[in-house]
Write a protein that holds these residues in place. Sequence first.
Motif, mmCIF file in Angstrom:
data_model
loop_
_atom_site.group_PDB
_atom_site.id
_atom_site.type_symbol
_atom_site.label_atom_id
_atom_site.label_comp_id
_atom_site.label_asym_id
_atom_site.label_seq_id
_atom_site.Cartn_x
_atom_site.Cartn_y
_atom_site.Cartn_z
ATOM 1 N N GLY A 3 15.448 -6.511 64.953
ATOM 2 C CA GLY A 3 14.623 -7.139 66.032
ATOM 3 C C GLY A 3 14.685 -8.654 65.694
ATOM 4 O O GLY A 3 14.184 -9.534 66.318
ATOM 5 N N ARG A 4 15.637 -9.237 64.690
ATOM 6 C CA ARG A 4 15.663 -10.418 64.270
ATOM 7 C C ARG A 4 17.218 -10.925 64.506
ATOM 8 O O ARG A 4 18.216 -10.261 64.317
ATOM 9 C CB ARG A 4 15.406 -10.837 62.998
ATOM 10 C CG ARG A 4 13.936 -10.840 62.810
ATOM 11 C CD ARG A 4 13.740 -11.138 61.274
ATOM 12 N NE ARG A 4 12.318 -10.551 60.815
ATOM 13 C CZ ARG A 4 11.207 -11.151 61.008
ATOM 14 N NH1 ARG A 4 11.107 -12.624 61.591
ATOM 15 N NH2 ARG A 4 10.022 -10.836 60.367
ATOM 16 N N CYS A 5 17.441 -12.322 64.651
ATOM 17 C CA CYS A 5 18.817 -12.889 64.741
ATOM 18 C C CYS A 5 19.240 -12.763 63.191
ATOM 19 O O CYS A 5 18.338 -13.438 62.468
ATOM 20 C CB CYS A 5 18.716 -14.228 65.447
ATOM 21 S SG CYS A 5 20.194 -15.155 65.122
ATOM 22 N N VAL A 6 20.090 -12.342 62.876
ATOM 23 C CA VAL A 6 20.660 -12.538 61.443
ATOM 24 C C VAL A 6 21.680 -13.513 61.499
ATOM 25 O O VAL A 6 22.108 -13.834 60.091
ATOM 26 C CB VAL A 6 20.866 -11.199 60.645
ATOM 27 C CG1 VAL A 6 19.645 -10.135 60.592
ATOM 28 C CG2 VAL A 6 21.962 -10.438 61.765
ATOM 29 N N GLU A 7 22.623 -13.658 62.570
ATOM 30 C CA GLU A 7 23.695 -14.636 62.271
ATOM 31 C C GLU A 7 23.793 -15.013 63.702
ATOM 32 O O GLU A 7 23.679 -14.427 64.673
ATOM 33 C CB GLU A 7 25.017 -13.989 61.597
ATOM 34 C CG GLU A 7 26.095 -14.768 61.431
ATOM 35 C CD GLU A 7 27.034 -14.393 60.235
ATOM 36 O OE1 GLU A 7 27.018 -13.263 59.891
ATOM 37 O OE2 GLU A 7 27.810 -15.204 59.856
ATOM 38 N N PRO A 17 32.184 -14.212 58.645
ATOM 39 C CA PRO A 17 30.777 -13.834 58.506
ATOM 40 C C PRO A 17 30.081 -14.497 57.354
ATOM 41 O O PRO A 17 30.801 -14.429 56.121
ATOM 42 C CB PRO A 17 30.924 -12.304 58.637
ATOM 43 C CG PRO A 17 32.101 -11.953 58.207
ATOM 44 C CD PRO A 17 33.141 -13.226 58.624
ATOM 45 N N GLU A 18 28.985 -14.753 57.545
ATOM 46 C CA GLU A 18 28.180 -15.331 56.311
ATOM 47 C C GLU A 18 27.003 -14.329 56.225
ATOM 48 O O GLU A 18 26.298 -14.748 55.138
ATOM 49 C CB GLU A 18 27.640 -16.640 56.526
ATOM 50 C CG GLU A 18 28.604 -17.792 56.815
ATOM 51 C CD GLU A 18 28.382 -19.130 56.271
ATOM 52 O OE1 GLU A 18 27.325 -19.113 55.559
ATOM 53 O OE2 GLU A 18 28.797 -19.864 56.876
ATOM 54 N N MET A 19 26.678 -13.475 56.921
ATOM 55 C CA MET A 19 25.716 -12.263 56.734
ATOM 56 C C MET A 19 26.327 -11.058 56.259
ATOM 57 O O MET A 19 27.050 -10.560 57.123
ATOM 58 C CB MET A 19 24.807 -12.205 57.976
ATOM 59 C CG MET A 19 23.749 -11.346 58.029
ATOM 60 S SD MET A 19 22.413 -11.412 56.944
ATOM 61 C CE MET A 19 21.791 -9.777 56.852
ATOM 62 N N PRO A 20 25.763 -10.612 55.350
ATOM 63 C CA PRO A 20 26.605 -9.124 54.818
ATOM 64 C C PRO A 20 26.492 -8.081 56.034
ATOM 65 O O PRO A 20 27.438 -7.350 55.976
ATOM 66 C CB PRO A 20 25.581 -8.739 53.566
ATOM 67 C CG PRO A 20 25.103 -9.919 53.082
ATOM 68 C CD PRO A 20 24.913 -10.842 54.381
ATOM 69 N N TYR A 21 25.273 -8.085 56.484
ATOM 70 C CA TYR A 21 25.559 -7.004 57.872
ATOM 71 C C TYR A 21 26.633 -7.298 58.737
ATOM 72 O O TYR A 21 27.295 -6.199 59.175
ATOM 73 C CB TYR A 21 23.987 -7.189 58.869
ATOM 74 C CG TYR A 21 24.152 -6.358 59.797
ATOM 75 C CD1 TYR A 21 24.264 -4.826 59.792
ATOM 76 C CD2 TYR A 21 24.050 -6.794 61.176
ATOM 77 C CE1 TYR A 21 24.165 -4.107 60.899
ATOM 78 C CE2 TYR A 21 24.195 -6.073 62.262
ATOM 79 C CZ TYR A 21 24.142 -4.618 62.061
ATOM 80 O OH TYR A 21 24.072 -3.861 63.254
ATOM 81 N N SER A 57 21.465 -22.949 58.509
ATOM 82 C CA SER A 57 22.904 -23.071 58.275
ATOM 83 C C SER A 57 23.371 -22.789 56.702
ATOM 84 O O SER A 57 22.962 -23.193 55.933
ATOM 85 C CB SER A 57 23.525 -24.480 58.804
ATOM 86 O OG SER A 57 22.794 -25.338 57.977
ATOM 87 N N GLY A 58 24.558 -22.038 56.759
ATOM 88 C CA GLY A 58 25.345 -21.683 55.480
ATOM 89 C C GLY A 58 26.313 -22.696 55.086
ATOM 90 O O GLY A 58 26.141 -23.952 55.462
ATOM 91 N N GLY A 59 27.315 -22.423 54.436
ATOM 92 C CA GLY A 59 28.281 -23.264 54.219
ATOM 93 C C GLY A 59 29.268 -23.989 55.159
ATOM 94 O O GLY A 59 30.159 -24.585 54.618
ATOM 95 N N ARG A 60 29.150 -23.196 56.417
ATOM 96 C CA ARG A 60 30.213 -23.680 57.222
ATOM 97 C C ARG A 60 29.753 -24.523 58.408
ATOM 98 O O ARG A 60 30.187 -24.314 59.587
ATOM 99 C CB ARG A 60 31.049 -22.649 57.794
ATOM 100 C CG ARG A 60 31.327 -21.468 56.655
ATOM 101 C CD ARG A 60 32.272 -20.361 57.391
ATOM 102 N NE ARG A 60 33.246 -20.832 58.100
ATOM 103 C CZ ARG A 60 34.611 -21.097 57.725
ATOM 104 N NH1 ARG A 60 35.069 -20.809 56.522
ATOM 105 N NH2 ARG A 60 35.286 -21.325 58.604
#
Lengths: 346, 330, 376
Positions: free
Chosen positions: C241-245, C256-260, C322-325
């Motif tokens: 139900g949520r945005c994960v990336e 990808p930065e999210m394990p899913y 935001s992650g490293g990118r």
Amino acid sequence: MSEPLLEVTDLVKHFPVKSSGFVRRTIGQVQAIDGISFSIEKGESLGLVGESGCGKSTTGRVLTKLYEPTSGSMKFDGVDLAPLSQKQMLPHRKDIQLIFQDPYSSLNPRHTVGSIVATPLRTRQVVPENKTMDRVKELLEVVGLNPEHYNRYPSDFSGGQRQRIGIARALALQPKLMIADEPVSALDVSIQAQVINLLQDLQREFGIAFLFIAHDLAIVRHFCPRIAVMYLGKIVEIGDRDTIYERPHHPYTQALLSAVPDVKQAEVGGRRDRIRLTGDVPSPINPPSGCRFRTRCWKAQDICAKEEPPLLQIGRGPSAGTGHQVACHFAEPNTSIIATPQSHSA
Amino acid sequence: MFGYLLRRVISGILVLLAVSFVLFTVFAKGPAQPALAYCSKGVCTAEQLDIIERNLGLDQPLLQQYGTYIKGVVAGREINSGTLSLDCNVPCLGYSFKKFEMVTPFLLDRFPATLSIALGASVVFLTVGVAVGVISARNRGKPLDRGLQGFTMLATAIPYYLVALLAFLFLVSKWGLFPTTEYVAPFAESFSGWFKGMLLAWLVLGLFYTTAYVRYSRGSMVEALNEDYVRTARAKGLTDRRVALKHALRAALVPVVTIFGLDFATILAGTIFTERIFNIQGIGLEALQSIGQQDLPVISATVLIAATFVVVSNIVVDVAYAALDPRVRL
Amino acid sequence: MTDMHHPSSTPAFLEVDDLTVRFPTRDGVVQAVTGLSYKVELGKTLGIVGESGSGKSVSSLAVMGLHDLERTDITGSIKVEGQEVVGLSENRMRKLRGNAVSMIFQDPLTALHPFFTIGDQIVEGYKAHHSGVSKKTARAKAVEMLERVGIPQPNRRVDDYPHQFSGGMRQRAMIAMSLVNDPKLIIADEPTTALDVTVQAQILDLLQELQRDFGSAIVIITHDLGVVAEMADEVLVMYGGRCVEHGGGKEVLTHPEMPYTAGLLSSVPDLVGDPRERLHPIPGTPPSLLSPPRGCAFNPRCGYTHLVPGEMCTRELPPLESGGRGSAHLKRCHLTDSGTVLAEQLPVYAGTAMDPGEPAGPTAEPDPTPKENAGE
């Protein structure tokens, strides 16, 4: 080479089309399968790919005699199953098992998982009655389910787990050949890989041969070292996976591969060749004369309408000796359909 | 289409032949001695019985009797009974020695009353039933829907004859809110008399069937409203009303039509309670009386007529199906 | 959502902000969508990826206002061309539906009414938004639309019923229906899932072509990463139900930065690479939306929770940041340098996170490596 486990020769399955008049005359035939030949070695998996209506599912059903073949032979372990009556077929049934696409409708919701898996054991009396439940638990464990859940009902399980139950049932009689008809296409993406890995483990562990029927070309490539491509009831190309995916010869195989949207293709900068077919697959009731693919083929010429191209061995070049066969008047390899990193550098 | 109809008509005729043959055999071989019914006060000497049986043709082999009967239905026949010799016209369903009348014209005479009941009641239960069902389905889960469902449940639980009887006793006899129920020929006599005479029967029978039609149409409407194409219709920006009444209702009506076909046939074959309580001289009332009098020709005729209606309505329903659903080809 | 940084700051045609959709049921509240935000500009395509129950379809039905408001709680904001849609009256909403915003559904066989002709169904949407359309104009419009989506002999086919069309043609007709009022936003919910690959390619090409010609914004909802890779400028991955990336299409799919997301990518086989290599499935099953796991919804299936200190993954919901990118690539993950970690471990991403002692109940998928416990 020893005798193959399954040898299908000129297999035909036509379904009659009845008129709607007072006397229901047969006015045509749905040519679901029209003369296909292939073989599967012991412990081998053959992929059968094609789009809806190409006859791949019908093939699976004819092989298990859910449908009677119209003609042709299907030698399994040296016995031609085609002419056998349902009764004569009985002793062979345990050797060929089916895994269905839909894990929801293929399990009886009113039976416990234990009794679903035990049914083939009981009807065949392969293990003594007092050992049946032990064997059921063993089977559940093999497919990665908790054996203590044998008294639960299918509705207590998720789609992926149900598919495992179906696999346990198919496994119960230690078949020599499993026919898996779209075994993962009803499952979520993250679950598909779980089931594929399970099937591969089982195949390796028990040496079961597979006829893997699917429309997903990437999954078939992953599962099957040898692949047959079907179009409108015919096998148009058959060969090992490297040949089929890297050097496809038949225009249809090329178009099919070119159409698959693929993440890795986007990574390496998209396809070099983009082949788009126009129109739809023609009706199998009245298929085109000659080559059945000609109505959508960009290479089609007069001969394609007149003469049906036979499935011929491709003997030259790198495909020699791989049992690569193509049915096309103008067969030629196309190595640039899939932009592999290797073919980029080549 | 034509071939299909022909096939259905032929299979329908076979069904009717089977029904009539079973009926014929049961009556001939059954415990009721048909001839006995024609003795005065039910007492005859053996000689008298013999004469009656010979007169009626009951001494002939069963198949021959059946053949005569069927020939009469198809081509008409002459009925001889002692001194009597009568022409029985197509479709000849026999002669009632109880009423001293030919069965066919006798029942034909009663048919308009039954047909009137069936038509009027159908109008009531189709309009009210489907309308309430649709309203209920469009408000599913809400108090209105629950109330309507509870009410129909309650109404279904009361036996029909009780409702009809109470309606007659109070609305007509006691309070005089409705005119006396009777059948008046609408065209030959008086249209308004017909309407007044039938009104209460229509309402009572109609409302009784309505409860069932609320359930059917609510169920199939709820199903239709959940269809993907209904969502598509909403996504186009159509009004909810148009979505419900054009897209959903059209699909929801198909199963209702099937049930209606059979119900209509059953009502046509005679509504015994309705005709008895409201004193309408229809086929159902005749069937009831003929059973009391063991008037076998009339009983067989009413059964055969009922079977015919069911067979015909099945064919009509299938044709209606094809008209409603373009996917169905006959 | 204060931590939401949109990849672009130009005014967007569709702006979804902190959208939450809840379905109260007898068993509890289904938390179908929670705090979802995104923007789509004209001429651009957003791909929303997720598995069944991820909320991807529910969120788009909310944009169309197609939920039964008596059974659904919707909060947050959905702006179409600046106009707030959440809480809009049914009458005003209807003026948008099928007009400025239209939708293409998954299965054209069930999404088209079997009893009405293709032409009638196309024109119906046109009539709903234009008054006084004559029969002749309506028919001409239907033919024109069929022609536009590449149906041969549109003059004749316009009177056909859906069952007389092939699967691909039905989806073309469905697209024609959705285009009849020149929408500026097209929401395509699994538009090719029910189709064969060669037909799928045709339909995707058609959508791209139409977008080029008319400059519409497209939201394409799919579980197929390949479709997203081909179609989307921007990708939004949904889970529980949520945005994960969320980020640029190629960017998310290749880094990808999210394990899913990484798990999805490594669990699908592809057409390149070594086919003999084992697939790396994500263990377990998607979370229950009635009682989602505490903390990160993905934590029961994630193979990286041990890298995050303090059991953060099971305790606290990671923010979407935001992650490293760069600021255009958002992830919902506690792991600080998840991108680098995932890039290193992508091939060996394996399901070792599940506690082997945990019973495989109705909601938990069993350990997918049966060989280890087969005990043969």
